[in-house]
Every structure is written in C-alpha cells, then in structure tokens.
Design a protein around this motif. Structure first.
Motif, PDB file in Angstrom:
ATOM      1  N   MET A  76       0.922  -1.294  -0.246  1.00 34.18           N
ATOM      2  CA  MET A  76       0.083  -0.080   0.116  1.00 34.18           C
ATOM      3  C   MET A  76       1.036   1.239   0.247  1.00 34.18           C
ATOM      4  SD  MET A  76      -2.682  -1.372   0.182  1.00 34.18           S
ATOM      5  CE  MET A  76      -4.219  -0.124   0.034  1.00 34.18           C
ATOM      6  N   GLY A  77       0.943   1.897  -0.853  1.00 33.21           N
ATOM      7  CA  GLY A  77       1.294   3.126  -0.662  1.00 33.21           C
ATOM      8  C   GLY A  77       0.552   4.632  -0.804  1.00 33.21           C
ATOM      9  N   TRP A  78       2.009   5.796  -1.024  1.00 31.47           N
ATOM     10  CA  TRP A  78       1.182   7.018  -1.591  1.00 31.47           C
ATOM     11  C   TRP A  78       1.845   7.841  -2.177  1.00 31.47           C
ATOM     12  CZ3 TRP A  78      -3.957   9.285   1.281  1.00 31.47           C
ATOM     13  CH2 TRP A  78      -4.246   8.315   1.512  1.00 31.47           C
ATOM     14  N   ILE A  79       0.721   8.288  -3.234  1.00 28.87           N
ATOM     15  CA  ILE A  79       1.567   8.293  -4.550  1.00 28.87           C
ATOM     16  C   ILE A  79       0.541   9.949  -4.336  1.00 28.87           C
ATOM     17  CG2 ILE A  79       1.853   8.831  -7.145  1.00 28.87           C
ATOM     18  CD1 ILE A  79       3.049   6.540  -5.397  1.00 28.87           C
ATOM     19  N   ARG A  80       1.719  10.718  -4.947  1.00 28.99           N
ATOM     20  CA  ARG A  80       1.337  12.759  -5.121  1.00 28.99           C
ATOM     21  C   ARG A  80       1.441  12.858  -6.393  1.00 28.99           C
ATOM     22  NH1 ARG A  80       5.403  15.175  -0.429  1.00 28.99           N
ATOM     23  NH2 ARG A  80       7.042  15.260  -2.268  1.00 28.99           N
ATOM     24  N   GLN A  81       1.115  14.317  -6.855  1.00 31.88           N
ATOM     25  CA  GLN A  81       1.109  14.811  -8.233  1.00 31.88           C
ATOM     26  C   GLN A  81       0.595  15.901  -8.016  1.00 31.88           C
ATOM     27  OE1 GLN A  81      -1.506  13.054 -11.208  1.00 31.88           O
ATOM     28  NE2 GLN A  81       0.010  13.704 -13.077  1.00 31.88           N
ATOM     29  N   ALA A  82       1.645  17.162  -7.755  1.00 32.74           N
ATOM     30  CA  ALA A  82       1.672  18.320  -8.115  1.00 32.74           C
ATOM     31  C   ALA A  82       1.420  18.760  -9.397  1.00 32.74           C
ATOM     32  CB  ALA A  82       2.700  19.140  -7.882  1.00 32.74           C
ATOM     33  N   PRO A  83       0.040  19.632  -9.380  1.00 34.43           N
ATOM     34  CA  PRO A  83       0.174  20.398 -10.511  1.00 34.43           C
ATOM     35  C   PRO A  83       0.626  20.953 -11.973  1.00 34.43           C
ATOM     36  CG  PRO A  83      -0.645  21.477  -8.971  1.00 34.43           C
ATOM     37  CD  PRO A  83       0.401  21.122  -8.628  1.00 34.43           C
ATOM     38  N   GLY A  84       0.591  20.384 -12.999  1.00 34.81           N
ATOM     39  CA  GLY A  84       1.814  20.586 -13.998  1.00 34.81           C
ATOM     40  C   GLY A  84       3.000  18.965 -13.770  1.00 34.81           C
ATOM     41  N   LYS A  85       2.665  18.486 -13.028  1.00 39.58           N
ATOM     42  CA  LYS A  85       4.134  17.814 -12.654  1.00 39.58           C
ATOM     43  C   LYS A  85       3.433  16.287 -12.472  1.00 39.58           C
ATOM     44  CE  LYS A  85       6.469  20.808  -9.698  1.00 39.58           C
ATOM     45  NZ  LYS A  85       7.490  20.758  -9.121  1.00 39.58           N
ATOM     46  N   GLU A  86       4.831  15.386 -12.891  1.00 38.92           N
ATOM     47  CA  GLU A  86       4.266  13.952 -12.505  1.00 38.92           C
ATOM     48  C   GLU A  86       4.001  13.066 -11.546  1.00 38.92           C
ATOM     49  OE1 GLU A  86       6.746  11.999 -17.235  1.00 38.92           O
ATOM     50  OE2 GLU A  86       7.606  11.798 -15.337  1.00 38.92           O
ATOM     51  N   ARG A  87       3.278  12.059 -11.388  1.00 42.83           N
ATOM     52  CA  ARG A  87       3.268  11.487 -10.374  1.00 42.83           C
ATOM     53  C   ARG A  87       4.644  11.281  -9.629  1.00 42.83           C
ATOM     54  NH1 ARG A  87      -0.705   6.809 -11.918  1.00 42.83           N
ATOM     55  NH2 ARG A  87       1.105   6.303 -13.782  1.00 42.83           N
ATOM     56  N   ASP A  88       4.230  11.879  -8.339  1.00 37.63           N
ATOM     57  CA  ASP A  88       5.789  10.342  -7.668  1.00 37.63           C
ATOM     58  C   ASP A  88       5.157  10.047  -6.454  1.00 37.63           C
ATOM     59  OD1 ASP A  88       7.489  14.420  -7.739  1.00 37.63           O
ATOM     60  OD2 ASP A  88       7.598  12.852  -8.522  1.00 37.63           O
ATOM     61  N   PHE A  89       6.126   9.274  -5.907  1.00 41.03           N
ATOM     62  CA  PHE A  89       6.420   7.716  -4.764  1.00 41.03           C
ATOM     63  C   PHE A  89       6.553   9.140  -3.753  1.00 41.03           C
ATOM     64  CE2 PHE A  89       6.817   4.144  -2.280  1.00 41.03           C
ATOM     65  CZ  PHE A  89       7.955   5.167  -1.829  1.00 41.03           C
ATOM     66  N   VAL A  90       5.806   8.953  -2.703  1.00 41.53           N
ATOM     67  CA  VAL A  90       6.101   9.338  -1.759  1.00 41.53           C
ATOM     68  C   VAL A  90       6.349   8.312  -0.333  1.00 41.53           C
ATOM     69  CG1 VAL A  90       4.790  11.224   0.796  1.00 41.53           C
ATOM     70  CG2 VAL A  90       4.396  11.249  -2.024  1.00 41.53           C
ATOM     71  N   ALA A  91       5.301   7.383  -0.350  1.00 43.75           N
ATOM     72  CA  ALA A  91       6.240   6.174   0.314  1.00 43.75           C
ATOM     73  C   ALA A  91       5.068   5.022   0.500  1.00 43.75           C
ATOM     74  CB  ALA A  91       5.419   6.852   2.241  1.00 43.75           C
ATOM     75  N   ALA A  92       5.740   4.612   0.850  1.00 40.25           N
ATOM     76  CA  ALA A  92       4.960   2.575   1.029  1.00 40.25           C
ATOM     77  C   ALA A  92       5.223   1.281   2.605  1.00 40.25           C
ATOM     78  CB  ALA A  92       5.263   2.034  -0.669  1.00 40.25           C
ATOM     79  N   ILE A  93       4.261   0.610   2.525  1.00 39.12           N
ATOM     80  CA  ILE A  93       4.282   0.061   3.168  1.00 39.12           C
ATOM     81  C   ILE A  93       3.800  -1.412   2.765  1.00 39.12           C
ATOM     82  CG2 ILE A  93       1.970   0.849   4.475  1.00 39.12           C
ATOM     83  CD1 ILE A  93       3.200   0.108   7.088  1.00 39.12           C
ATOM     84  N   SER A  94       4.558  -2.892   3.596  1.00 40.98           N
ATOM     85  CA  SER A  94       3.808  -4.110   2.908  1.00 40.98           C
ATOM     86  C   SER A  94       3.304  -4.678   3.909  1.00 40.98           C
ATOM     87  CB  SER A  94       4.948  -4.904   2.757  1.00 40.98           C
ATOM     88  OG  SER A  94       5.648  -5.001   4.413  1.00 40.98           O
ATOM     89  N   TRP A  95       2.402  -5.550   3.912  1.00 38.82           N
ATOM     90  CA  TRP A  95       1.622  -6.163   4.744  1.00 38.82           C
ATOM     91  C   TRP A  95       2.326  -6.633   6.028  1.00 38.82           C
ATOM     92  CZ3 TRP A  95      -2.964  -6.603   4.628  1.00 38.82           C
ATOM     93  CH2 TRP A  95      -3.962  -8.150   5.412  1.00 38.82           C
ATOM     94  N   SER A  96       3.923  -6.835   5.099  1.00 34.65           N
ATOM     95  CA  SER A  96       5.048  -7.130   7.549  1.00 34.65           C
ATOM     96  C   SER A  96       5.115  -6.019   7.527  1.00 34.65           C
ATOM     97  CB  SER A  96       5.751  -8.013   6.917  1.00 34.65           C
ATOM     98  OG  SER A  96       5.823  -7.677   5.783  1.00 34.65           O
TER      99      SER A  96
END
Length: 123
Positions: A34-54
């Motif tokens: 499960m992750g969080w991805i962000r996208q600012a106006p006029g920019k590409e999507r960027d990875f923020v953080a992720a966590i696995s089931w473990s």
C-alpha cells in the motif's frame, strides 16, 4: 470491486501537520504493498511512501524524517502522518496498491488507486 478511499487532506500552513487515511475494501491485500503517490499541478506523479503487509516501509528522500506511513491490517487501513509540511508538499495525494513483487517507487506499478485528496501547504 476494489475500493480505496482517502480522507484527511486540507489546507495547512508551512510547518504544520496533516494525517491522511486510506480505507481499502473489495479484496485481500495481504500480498500487496500500500502506497501514497502524489501529483502536483503540471508535474508527474511522485512516489511518497509505501508499506507492505509485514510493515516494511519505504520513503522518498524528500519526505524521509517528516512523513510516517503505518498500516492496520485487520482494518485494511493505511495512514500517512505528515509533519513539518512544506509548500512543495502541495499536491493531490493518492492511496494506491501494488503487487508485493513490484518496484514500490514506480507509480506505474500500482494497479489500484483511490480518488485522491488535496493537500495544500501555504507559505
């Protein structure tokens, strides 16, 4: 039907905090990241953080030390605690899920997405 529903975005001053939550339903996510991805106006999507089931976690360098991702497996929820927010953190934040063997930092690897929640940090 898989659903990821985010909540908790809003407007905050620089240096403030926000807490984002994601509720997942419709399948078992035990073999997913499960992750969080962000996208600012006029920019590409960027990875923020992720966590696995473990509960293994990974962060983008830009948020390391300021953001914390956590998960509640029985409830299928993921939370992103964001502290010391900066104007450059302003973006739409998406909760997303990727198969465990994926490249966690590549937004294209995520195949389930929420609708997004706006985070705005004023200077």
């Amino acid at each position: 039907q898989v659903q990821l529903v985010e909540s908790g975005g809003g407007l905050v001053q620089a240096g403030g905090s926000l807490r984002l939550s994601c509720a997942a339903s419709g399948r078992t996510f035990s073999r997913y990241v499960m992750g969080w991805i962000r996208q600012a106006p006029g920019k590409e999507r960027d990875f923020v953080a992720a966590i696995s089931w473990s509960s293994r976690t990974y962060y983008a360098d830009s948020v390391k030390g300021r953001f914390t991702i956590s998960g509640d497996n029985p409830k299928n929820t993921v939370t992103l605690q964001m502290n010391s927010l900066k104007p450059e953190d302003t973006a739409i934040y998406y909760c997303a899920a990727a198969p465990f063997g994926s490249n966690w930092v590549d937004p294209d690897e995520y195949n389930y997405w929420g609708q997004g929640t706006q985070v705005t940090v004023s200077s």
